[in-house]
Design a protein around this motif. Structure first.
Motif, PDB file in Angstrom:
ATOM      1  N   GLY A 158       0.933  -1.119   0.087  1.00 17.24           N
ATOM      2  CA  GLY A 158      -0.057  -0.078  -0.174  1.00 17.24           C
ATOM      3  C   GLY A 158       0.820   1.272   0.058  1.00 17.24           C
ATOM      4  O   GLY A 158       2.053   1.109  -0.101  1.00 17.24           O
ATOM      5  N   LEU A 159       0.353   2.393  -0.065  1.00 10.65           N
ATOM      6  CA  LEU A 159       1.022   3.437  -0.066  1.00 10.65           C
ATOM      7  C   LEU A 159       1.124   4.291   1.257  1.00 10.65           C
ATOM      8  O   LEU A 159       0.338   3.971   2.157  1.00 10.65           O
ATOM      9  N   ILE A 160       2.015   4.912   1.653  1.00 10.99           N
ATOM     10  CA  ILE A 160       2.639   5.601   2.536  1.00 10.99           C
ATOM     11  C   ILE A 160       2.712   7.165   2.514  1.00 10.99           C
ATOM     12  O   ILE A 160       3.390   7.591   1.752  1.00 10.99           O
ATOM     13  N   PHE A 161       1.959   7.873   3.307  1.00  9.40           N
ATOM     14  CA  PHE A 161       1.774   9.282   3.185  1.00  9.40           C
ATOM     15  C   PHE A 161       3.277   9.997   3.463  1.00  9.40           C
ATOM     16  O   PHE A 161       3.842   9.709   4.421  1.00  9.40           O
ATOM     17  N   LEU A 162       3.496  10.709   2.337  1.00  6.44           N
ATOM     18  CA  LEU A 162       4.691  11.602   2.892  1.00  6.44           C
ATOM     19  C   LEU A 162       4.451  13.225   3.245  1.00  6.44           C
ATOM     20  O   LEU A 162       5.140  13.425   4.235  1.00  6.44           O
ATOM     21  N   MET A 163       3.952  13.839   2.465  1.00  6.83           N
ATOM     22  CA  MET A 163       3.535  14.968   2.768  1.00  6.83           C
ATOM     23  C   MET A 163       2.479  15.629   2.092  1.00  6.83           C
ATOM     24  O   MET A 163       2.076  15.113   0.831  1.00  6.83           O
ATOM     25  N   MET A 164       1.874  16.942   2.387  1.00  5.81           N
ATOM     26  CA  MET A 164       0.595  17.664   1.698  1.00  5.81           C
ATOM     27  C   MET A 164       1.085  18.880   1.508  1.00  5.81           C
ATOM     28  O   MET A 164       1.734  19.670   2.774  1.00  5.81           O
ATOM     29  N   LEU A 165       0.665  19.529   0.461  1.00  2.18           N
ATOM     30  CA  LEU A 165       0.937  20.939   0.181  1.00  2.18           C
ATOM     31  C   LEU A 165      -0.512  21.334  -0.119  1.00  2.18           C
ATOM     32  O   LEU A 165      -0.958  20.870  -0.884  1.00  2.18           O
ATOM     33  N   GLN A 166      -0.664  22.707   0.346  1.00  2.00           N
ATOM     34  CA  GLN A 166      -1.854  23.292   0.045  1.00  2.00           C
ATOM     35  C   GLN A 166      -1.899  24.774  -0.407  1.00  2.00           C
ATOM     36  O   GLN A 166      -2.595  25.555  -1.253  1.00  2.00           O
ATOM     37  N   LYS A 167      -0.732  25.484   0.060  1.00  4.04           N
ATOM     38  CA  LYS A 167      -0.649  26.836  -0.455  1.00  4.04           C
ATOM     39  C   LYS A 167       0.344  27.134  -1.485  1.00  4.04           C
ATOM     40  O   LYS A 167       1.306  26.511  -1.549  1.00  4.04           O
ATOM     41  N   GLY A 168       0.061  27.987  -2.488  1.00  7.92           N
ATOM     42  CA  GLY A 168       0.919  28.253  -3.642  1.00  7.92           C
ATOM     43  C   GLY A 168       2.106  28.743  -3.194  1.00  7.92           C
ATOM     44  O   GLY A 168       2.410  29.761  -1.963  1.00  7.92           O
ATOM     45  N   GLY A 169       3.277  28.181  -3.618  1.00 10.92           N
ATOM     46  CA  GLY A 169       4.638  28.393  -3.205  1.00 10.92           C
ATOM     47  C   GLY A 169       5.105  27.733  -1.929  1.00 10.92           C
ATOM     48  O   GLY A 169       6.096  27.927  -1.287  1.00 10.92           O
ATOM     49  N   GLU A 170       4.108  26.845  -1.123  1.00 10.74           N
ATOM     50  CA  GLU A 170       4.318  26.158  -0.106  1.00 10.74           C
ATOM     51  C   GLU A 170       5.733  25.146  -0.479  1.00 10.74           C
ATOM     52  O   GLU A 170       5.764  24.649  -1.351  1.00 10.74           O
TER      53      GLU A 170
END
Lengths: 113, 111
Positions: free
Chosen positions: B42-54
């Motif tokens: 299965g997949l393992i979460f690394l990171m999430m980005l939401q804001k432009g330029g983040e």
């Protein structure tokens, strides 16, 4: 560490058989998903649920069905398996908040002969 | 057509080298997620980005989301054999819809 379990891990069956792939999570997550993945291809969403007694079909046309009678359990059923169903099936869950941080099971590799 | 295009499809690097994986969306993203998958798992979460330029970092992995929120890059510094696997980006279109995934980038790290 993710507490989401899929069984069986591997399954080889003949055409026409009815099968159920099991998925359970102990994190109390409201959202649960089934994805299908072929080698070198993207994951395709086949079903999802945002809570008990709530299920939706995903983007991939599928002959499978799901049920969500309990929060922790989200089984996937194929009424009549065909060779075209041969694939890896991945179950995932996440919290109800807007952040889609998914926790995945190890998958079920299904082969239909 | 693909909603999410990842490049390259596969990558072989020597241990200790840096590398970058790209993910391009045909639509504006509400959020962009990076996952890692070991073969057959299965997949393992690394990171999430939401804001432009983040930009976010975890250990030797850095991910960025461009200002227009349509492209993200994943950069690994001083790669190690433990970094080998398939890296997938996932797109959140509206904040309450299931993720759409790219085809992934298969990374091999050789000694």
């Amino acid at each position: 560490e993710a507490d989401i379990y899929q069984t069986p891990r591997y399954l080889v069956i003949g055409t026409g058989k009815k099968i159920t792939l099991e998925c359970s999570q102990t994190m109390g997550h409201d959202k649960m998903y089934w994805y299908q993945q072929d080698p070198g291809m993207e994951l395709h969403l086949i079903h999802y649920s945002y809570g008990v007694n709530s299920t939706e079909k995903g983007d991939l046309s599928s002959e499978s069905t799901v049920s969500r009678i309990r929060t922790e359990h989200f089984p996937l059923t194929l009424e009549s398996a065909r060779p075209s169903h041969t694939s890896q099936y991945l179950c995932a869950s996440s919290e109800l908040s807007g952040v889609e941080k998914l926790f995945f099971g190890s998958g079920t590799q299904l082969s239909v002969l | 057509s693909q909603e999410l295009e990842q490049s390259p499809q596969s990558l072989i690097v020597q241990e200790g080298k840096n590398l970058t994986i790209n993910c391009t969306s045909s639509k504006t993203l509400y959020g962009l997620y990076w996952y890692k998958q070991k073969y057959g798992e299965g997949l393992i979460f690394l990171m999430m980005l939401q804001k432009g330029g983040e930009e976010k970092s975890h250990e030797k992995i850095t991910a960025k989301l461009d200002e227009k929120k349509q492209q993200s890059s994943l950069h690994i510094t001083a790669s190690q054999p433990s970094h080998a696997g398939i890296y997938l980006c996932g797109a959140d279109r509206s904040g309450n819809t299931p993720l759409v995934f790219g085809k992934g980038t298969r990374l091999s790290v050789i000694a």
